[in-house]
Design a protein around this motif. Sequence first.
Motif, mmCIF file in Angstrom:
data_model
loop_
_atom_site.group_PDB
_atom_site.id
_atom_site.type_symbol
_atom_site.label_atom_id
_atom_site.label_comp_id
_atom_site.label_asym_id
_atom_site.label_seq_id
_atom_site.Cartn_x
_atom_site.Cartn_y
_atom_site.Cartn_z
ATOM 1 N N LEU A 160 0.823 -1.208 0.000
ATOM 2 C CA LEU A 160 0.000 0.000 0.000
ATOM 3 C C LEU A 160 0.859 1.262 0.000
ATOM 4 C CD1 LEU A 160 -2.800 -1.060 2.520
ATOM 5 C CD2 LEU A 160 -2.992 -0.804 0.033
ATOM 6 N N LEU A 161 1.952 1.261 0.776
ATOM 7 C CA LEU A 161 2.821 2.436 0.823
ATOM 8 C C LEU A 161 3.488 2.665 -0.522
ATOM 9 C CD1 LEU A 161 4.119 4.730 2.382
ATOM 10 C CD2 LEU A 161 5.851 3.107 3.215
ATOM 11 N N TYR A 162 3.997 1.598 -1.138
ATOM 12 C CA TYR A 162 4.651 1.754 -2.441
ATOM 13 C C TYR A 162 3.664 2.278 -3.488
ATOM 14 C CZ TYR A 162 6.687 0.688 -6.948
ATOM 15 O OH TYR A 162 7.137 0.789 -8.244
ATOM 16 N N CYS A 163 2.493 1.666 -3.559
ATOM 17 C CA CYS A 163 1.496 2.102 -4.548
ATOM 18 C C CYS A 163 1.084 3.554 -4.321
ATOM 19 C CB CYS A 163 0.269 1.188 -4.490
ATOM 20 S SG CYS A 163 0.560 -0.492 -5.072
ATOM 21 N N SER A 164 0.946 3.946 -3.064
ATOM 22 C CA SER A 164 0.571 5.331 -2.752
ATOM 23 C C SER A 164 1.658 6.303 -3.178
ATOM 24 C CB SER A 164 0.301 5.468 -1.253
ATOM 25 O OG SER A 164 -0.768 4.634 -0.842
ATOM 26 N N LEU A 165 2.915 5.983 -2.869
ATOM 27 C CA LEU A 165 4.023 6.868 -3.233
ATOM 28 C C LEU A 165 4.176 6.976 -4.751
ATOM 29 C CD1 LEU A 165 6.698 5.819 -0.566
ATOM 30 C CD2 LEU A 165 5.390 7.955 -0.660
ATOM 31 N N MET A 166 4.066 5.853 -5.438
ATOM 32 C CA MET A 166 4.211 5.876 -6.893
ATOM 33 C C MET A 166 3.068 6.651 -7.540
ATOM 34 S SD MET A 166 6.987 4.542 -7.958
ATOM 35 C CE MET A 166 6.640 4.244 -9.682
ATOM 36 N N LEU A 167 1.851 6.447 -7.045
ATOM 37 C CA LEU A 167 0.715 7.187 -7.596
ATOM 38 C C LEU A 167 0.883 8.681 -7.372
ATOM 39 C CD1 LEU A 167 -2.056 7.133 -8.940
ATOM 40 C CD2 LEU A 167 -3.078 6.844 -6.665
ATOM 41 N N ALA A 168 1.337 9.043 -6.175
ATOM 42 C CA ALA A 168 1.563 10.456 -5.880
ATOM 43 C C ALA A 168 2.651 11.035 -6.778
ATOM 44 C CB ALA A 168 1.944 10.617 -4.406
ATOM 45 N N GLY A 169 3.733 10.258 -6.979
ATOM 46 C CA GLY A 169 4.822 10.730 -7.837
ATOM 47 C C GLY A 169 4.389 10.909 -9.280
ATOM 48 N N ILE A 170 3.616 9.971 -9.795
ATOM 49 C CA ILE A 170 3.142 10.061 -11.179
ATOM 50 C C ILE A 170 2.190 11.238 -11.358
ATOM 51 C CG2 ILE A 170 1.748 8.896 -12.934
ATOM 52 C CD1 ILE A 170 2.873 6.246 -11.853
ATOM 53 N N LEU A 171 1.242 11.381 -10.454
ATOM 54 C CA LEU A 171 0.280 12.489 -10.555
ATOM 55 C C LEU A 171 0.981 13.838 -10.425
ATOM 56 C CD1 LEU A 171 -2.715 11.064 -8.476
ATOM 57 C CD2 LEU A 171 -2.494 11.240 -10.975
ATOM 58 N N ALA A 172 1.954 13.925 -9.522
ATOM 59 C CA ALA A 172 2.691 15.185 -9.357
ATOM 60 C C ALA A 172 3.458 15.535 -10.621
ATOM 61 C CB ALA A 172 3.637 15.081 -8.164
ATOM 62 N N ASN A 173 4.059 14.535 -11.261
ATOM 63 C CA ASN A 173 4.799 14.794 -12.489
ATOM 64 C C ASN A 173 3.883 15.199 -13.636
ATOM 65 O OD1 ASN A 173 7.921 14.110 -12.798
ATOM 66 N ND2 ASN A 173 7.098 12.863 -11.118
ATOM 67 N N ILE A 174 2.634 14.754 -13.586
ATOM 68 C CA ILE A 174 1.706 15.087 -14.662
ATOM 69 C C ILE A 174 1.050 16.451 -14.453
ATOM 70 C CG2 ILE A 174 -0.480 14.428 -15.767
ATOM 71 C CD1 ILE A 174 0.261 11.518 -15.244
ATOM 72 N N PHE A 175 0.601 16.705 -13.228
ATOM 73 C CA PHE A 175 -0.251 17.872 -12.990
ATOM 74 C C PHE A 175 0.450 19.044 -12.298
ATOM 75 C CE2 PHE A 175 -3.198 14.199 -13.074
ATOM 76 C CZ PHE A 175 -3.973 14.582 -14.171
ATOM 77 N N TRP A 176 1.584 18.836 -11.690
ATOM 78 C CA TRP A 176 2.271 19.937 -10.999
ATOM 79 C C TRP A 176 3.133 20.692 -12.014
ATOM 80 C CZ3 TRP A 176 6.156 19.345 -6.355
ATOM 81 C CH2 TRP A 176 6.333 20.598 -5.729
ATOM 82 N N THR A 177 2.504 21.324 -12.958
ATOM 83 C CA THR A 177 3.215 21.947 -14.076
ATOM 84 C C THR A 177 4.073 23.123 -13.638
ATOM 85 O OG1 THR A 177 1.226 23.273 -14.510
ATOM 86 C CG2 THR A 177 1.493 21.218 -15.744
ATOM 87 N N ALA A 178 3.630 23.803 -12.590
ATOM 88 C CA ALA A 178 4.412 24.961 -12.141
ATOM 89 C C ALA A 178 5.798 24.550 -11.652
ATOM 90 C CB ALA A 178 3.662 25.663 -10.997
ATOM 91 N N ARG A 179 5.936 23.354 -11.185
ATOM 92 C CA ARG A 179 7.220 22.873 -10.691
ATOM 93 C C ARG A 179 8.255 22.751 -11.796
ATOM 94 N NH1 ARG A 179 10.782 22.901 -6.681
ATOM 95 N NH2 ARG A 179 11.893 20.925 -6.434
ATOM 96 N N PHE A 180 7.800 22.570 -13.046
ATOM 97 C CA PHE A 180 8.715 22.284 -14.133
ATOM 98 C C PHE A 180 8.817 23.428 -15.150
ATOM 99 C CE2 PHE A 180 6.583 18.407 -12.668
ATOM 100 C CZ PHE A 180 7.680 17.723 -12.163
ATOM 101 N N GLN A 181 8.308 24.570 -14.782
ATOM 102 C CA GLN A 181 8.448 25.735 -15.655
ATOM 103 C C GLN A 181 9.875 26.270 -15.595
ATOM 104 O OE1 GLN A 181 5.430 28.502 -14.420
ATOM 105 N NE2 GLN A 181 3.764 27.342 -15.380
ATOM 106 N N HIS A 182 10.405 26.645 -16.753
ATOM 107 C CA HIS A 182 11.804 27.093 -16.849
ATOM 108 C C HIS A 182 11.872 28.606 -16.947
ATOM 109 C CE1 HIS A 182 12.865 22.919 -17.305
ATOM 110 N NE2 HIS A 182 12.009 22.825 -18.328
#
Length: 363
Positions: free
Chosen positions: A341-363
């Motif tokens: 459960l912990l691994y799946c939660s962390l991976m899901l959070a990481g994937i969603l953050a990489n997809i939707f946290w666009t402000a984090r990756f603005q140059h």
Amino acid sequence: MPGQRETAVSMPLTPSRSDLYWRRIFEKYDKDKDGRISYVELKEIINSREYEHDLPDNVVDKIMSLADRDNSGYLDFNEFVAMMHNPDLKAVFGHFVARYVHSIIPQRGPVDTTARSKSYFTYADGTYEEEYSCWPPAVCMILISLVEIVLFCYDAAEGNTQANGTIAKLFIYNPHKRQEAWRFITYMLVHVGVVHLLVNLLVQLFLGVPLEMVHRWWRVTLVYLAGVAAGSLATSLTDPKVYLAGASGGVYALIAAHVATIIMNWSEMEFAIIQLLVFLLLAAVDIGTAVYDRYWSHLNQNIGYVAHLAGALAGLLVGIGVLRNLEKRKWEKRLWWAAVLLYCSLMLAGILANIFWTARFQH
């Protein structure tokens, strides 16, 4: 008699040769105390060790057919003793009988025939070590290593060894090309220089092949790739402008996977504490070096310590989830659920953050 049993199952007997020794074993598994072991009781002996997922369906039938000499459908005491010495059993189910007998026969120390109130059995460590096998062959880490060598040599033939060749540019994790999702995995095939390549090859072969020999290549592949993916996802979030190359995420997943299998098979390993201390020492040295270089030496090194840490965490969690547990206990089942459960939660959070946290990756 002990020598015959050694031939049958490749496991040593205790020094006792008395009928009392075998009688106590027989009575332990004669659940209804009728002086006979039925087919059902024989099956429960094997399944009680939680090996049902490894045993072929016809194993119990073959044991009974060999051991039940009078075709009564039961094993009396003499048939039970003969079964334990029957050399044909090894041909029937190979290492399964070794594990079965190992679970019910004491492996060390003499039998105390005078004090019935005491425990008569001392179970030996080393069951885990008996699981090393060359079939199916341990090919995963070897094949991955060969692919890494071939791709590096392809770029090196063009004079590019610093992750700047044709192959490297296609596979490296490039923060400016995050939409090319394969780079979150394929960066493991890219290496910056010969030393970087050789270090990763040596570690993943020396750590990965032994794991494959016990846990089989597909489980180790899952652990390795989980570490690689976790390393890139975590690095992209913590250092969004950093390029990433090398198999370190997968390598550290293998290191942590050894820790996971030590935890889950502690009682079945002969030198579990020594192995655990070695891997913890390796982790402590790496973490200590990273902290010293960053906060005391102020060195500007191109080492993805976040990828190391994320890969190790993934290796630990996925290792607990997918690697073989030779004898399941209640607390280990709870740990298994927690890890999954912990691994799946962390991976899901990481994937969603990489997809939707666009402000984090603005140059």
